[in-house]
Design a protein around this motif. Structure first.
Motif, short mmCIF file in Angstrom:
data_model
loop_
_atom_site.label_atom_id
_atom_site.label_comp_id
_atom_site.label_asym_id
_atom_site.label_seq_id
_atom_site.Cartn_x
_atom_site.Cartn_y
_atom_site.Cartn_z
N THR A 172 0.99 -1.31 -0.24
CA THR A 172 -0.23 -0.06 0.00
C THR A 172 0.89 0.90 -0.19
N PHE A 173 1.93 0.87 0.24
CA PHE A 173 2.50 2.43 0.25
C PHE A 173 3.07 3.17 -1.08
N PRO A 176 -1.91 2.73 -2.65
CA PRO A 176 -3.01 3.17 -1.18
C PRO A 176 -4.01 2.16 -1.97
N GLU A 177 -4.42 2.47 -3.09
CA GLU A 177 -5.59 2.03 -3.27
C GLU A 177 -6.23 0.79 -3.01
N LEU A 178 -4.96 -0.67 -2.97
CA LEU A 178 -5.45 -1.81 -2.82
C LEU A 178 -5.19 -1.51 -0.28
N ALA A 182 -7.04 -8.18 0.42
CA ALA A 182 -5.90 -9.23 0.43
C ALA A 182 -4.86 -8.70 1.09
N TRP A 183 -4.40 -7.32 -0.08
CA TRP A 183 -2.54 -7.55 0.08
C TRP A 183 -2.63 -5.87 1.20
N LYS A 184 -3.60 -5.42 1.96
CA LYS A 184 -3.55 -4.56 2.75
C LYS A 184 -2.02 -4.64 3.94
N GLU A 185 -2.36 -5.73 4.29
CA GLU A 185 -0.85 -6.17 5.08
C GLU A 185 0.04 -6.54 4.31
N ALA A 186 0.25 -7.21 3.49
CA ALA A 186 1.41 -7.80 2.57
C ALA A 186 2.70 -6.76 1.99
N LYS A 261 2.16 -3.97 -11.11
CA LYS A 261 1.59 -1.88 -10.88
C LYS A 261 2.60 -1.34 -9.64
N VAL A 262 3.16 -2.76 -8.76
CA VAL A 262 4.29 -1.93 -7.63
C VAL A 262 4.97 -1.00 -8.59
#
Length: 432
Positions: A172-173, A176-178, A182-186, A261-262
């Protein structure tokens, strides 16, 4: 000096040396119309029945980029293609494979059981085997499916070396749209290592949600209506995980799309342009590649590359050379490659909890596999229909192959490839 001579030669021929971006192209409607006469359509081109016919031309069914190998319209100073010395040829009719019905010559096993289309084997800078079946030749490209994942990770590794990407940061760094997915803590590294354990709906033998391929325009433009923003419209559907983040290796294609995307967010560049600039014009490739994409222009980071098999072998040789091309220039950071070979406790423990651990020992890191097969330790880039680049550092051997095995993700195919074919070839090269 060598590259300057090439540049001068091209200028003398009146050829452009200005920098160019990868060329974005629509599906090839003339080809699609011709294919339809053989009942191959945008909707069914990747079916088991059609794989032999369609995989050498997969990019024509979708939006795609042409990735220049650099000699025409590319940057000044690009490399000529690396040419290999003639080594002692391997006799694939003399190498035998123990099949369920008795020993078979390797050629027959590859063609009849594995549905192999092409193969190139290098030992150091020597070409010791090549074959091109299914109407292909050494310049024919072929859909490489998940071999593409390793290229996405290599671009991430380059971005890290350039100080643009930190793999330890949260996804999310950069995206941020995620934050509600499920990737909010990945972390980015957990995504690259497939340690996210996403809850997604998949069909048998597949590691992706059919909605994902629809959003990518994989089967035509109908997806553009339902997903006008391409893959970006699908990603928010993935909201849950089945295991604690980072603990279990679960192979899922959407992770690579997020990694892509990252990389784009961190670098400010399109993946196709990065691939052309950072890798394809620098390794001594002989042919242009093609990179399938959604209708918005985001490449299929998990499986969209179409590459000639001998060029895949050149990539493998570069990786075995610690990331340096054949004139000694660093293309892929050595630290990135060394870290994959070494692995770590996290990826090794995660592998032990995966279904692949039942087939062989190894680990998955940064979209590559390191596998222990019949006394050999290999670095592998793997696609689901028999597309493989296997690299053995001990002997300097590279085995690059493309194929159209009709079923995806089966233990039988993995067993044939990694416990039968690859060890047999490595044992044969060791005797030379």
């Amino acid at each position: 000096m060598k590259k300057n001579l090439i540049a001068m030669t091209l200028l003398g021929l009146g050829l452009s040396l200005t920098a160019s971006a990868a060329t974005f192209q629509a599906p090839d409607q003339a080809f699609i119309k011709k294919a339809a006469q053989m009942n191959v359509t945008q909707e069914n081109w990747d079916s088991a029945e059609n794989a032999a016919s369609s995989f050498p031309y997969a990019y024509k069914f979708t939006h795609h980029y042409r990735i220049s190998h650099g000699l025409l319209g590319g940057k000044s100073g690009v490399l000529m293609s690396e040419q290999f010395k003639s080594g002692i040829p391997l006799d694939f009719n003399s190498i035998t494979i123990a099949a369920m019905d008795g020993d078979m010559p390797l050629n027959s096993f590859l063609r009849d059981r594995l549905k192999n289309h092409t193969m190139v084997v290098l030992k150091g800078d020597q070409l010791v085997h090549e074959h091109y079946w299914n109407g292909m030749n050494e310049h024919s490209t072929h859909l490489d499916m998940s071999v593409t994942k390793s290229f996405t990770a290599m671009l991430a590794g380059i971005a890290v070396a350039e100080g643009k990407l930190d793999m330890s940061k949260p996804v999310t760094f950069y995206l941020p749209e995620l934050k509600n997915t499920a990737w909010k803590e990945a972390t980015v590294q957990e995504v690259a290592d497939m340690r996210t354990s996403l809850k997604i709906t998949t069909s048998p033998h597949k590691s992706w949600d059919e909605r994902m391929t629809s959003s990518q325009g994989w089967h035509g433009d109908k997806g553009a209506v339902a997903y006008p923003n391409g893959i970006a419209d699908y990603i928010p559907f993935v909201t849950d995980i089945s295991e604690p983040m980072g603990t279990t290796y679960t192979y899922q294609c959407i992770n690579t799309e997020v990694l892509g995307k990252v990389v784009e967010s961190a670098t400010g560049e399109n993946l196709a342009n990065l691939l052309e600039e950072k890798i394809w014009t620098r390794i001594g490739a002989e042919n242009d590649a093609f990179y399938m994409s959604d209708a918005t222009g985001f490449p299929v980071a998990s499986g969209g590359l179409n590459i000639a098999t001998k060029d895949l072998a050149r990539v493998g040789r570069m990786l075995l050379n610690d990331g340096k091309n054949y004139i000694g220039e660093q293309v892929i950071p050595k630290a990135f490659i060394d870290n994959i070979w070494a692995g770590n406790d996290k990826v090794k423990d995660a592998w032990k909890k995966s279904k692949e651990a039942k087939l062989m020992n190894g680990w998955y890191k940064d979209q590559f596999r390191v596998l222990e097969v019949s006394g050999h330790t290999i670095l592998a880039m793997v696609g689901i229909h028999g597309q493989v680049v296997a690299m053995d550092k001990a002997s300097g051997t590279v085995i690059a192959m493309n194929g159209g095995y009709p079923q995806t993700e089966t233990p039988r195919m993995a067993n044939m490839l990694f416990n039968k074919v690859i060890p047999a070839i490595l044992d044969a090269t060791a005797k030379q």
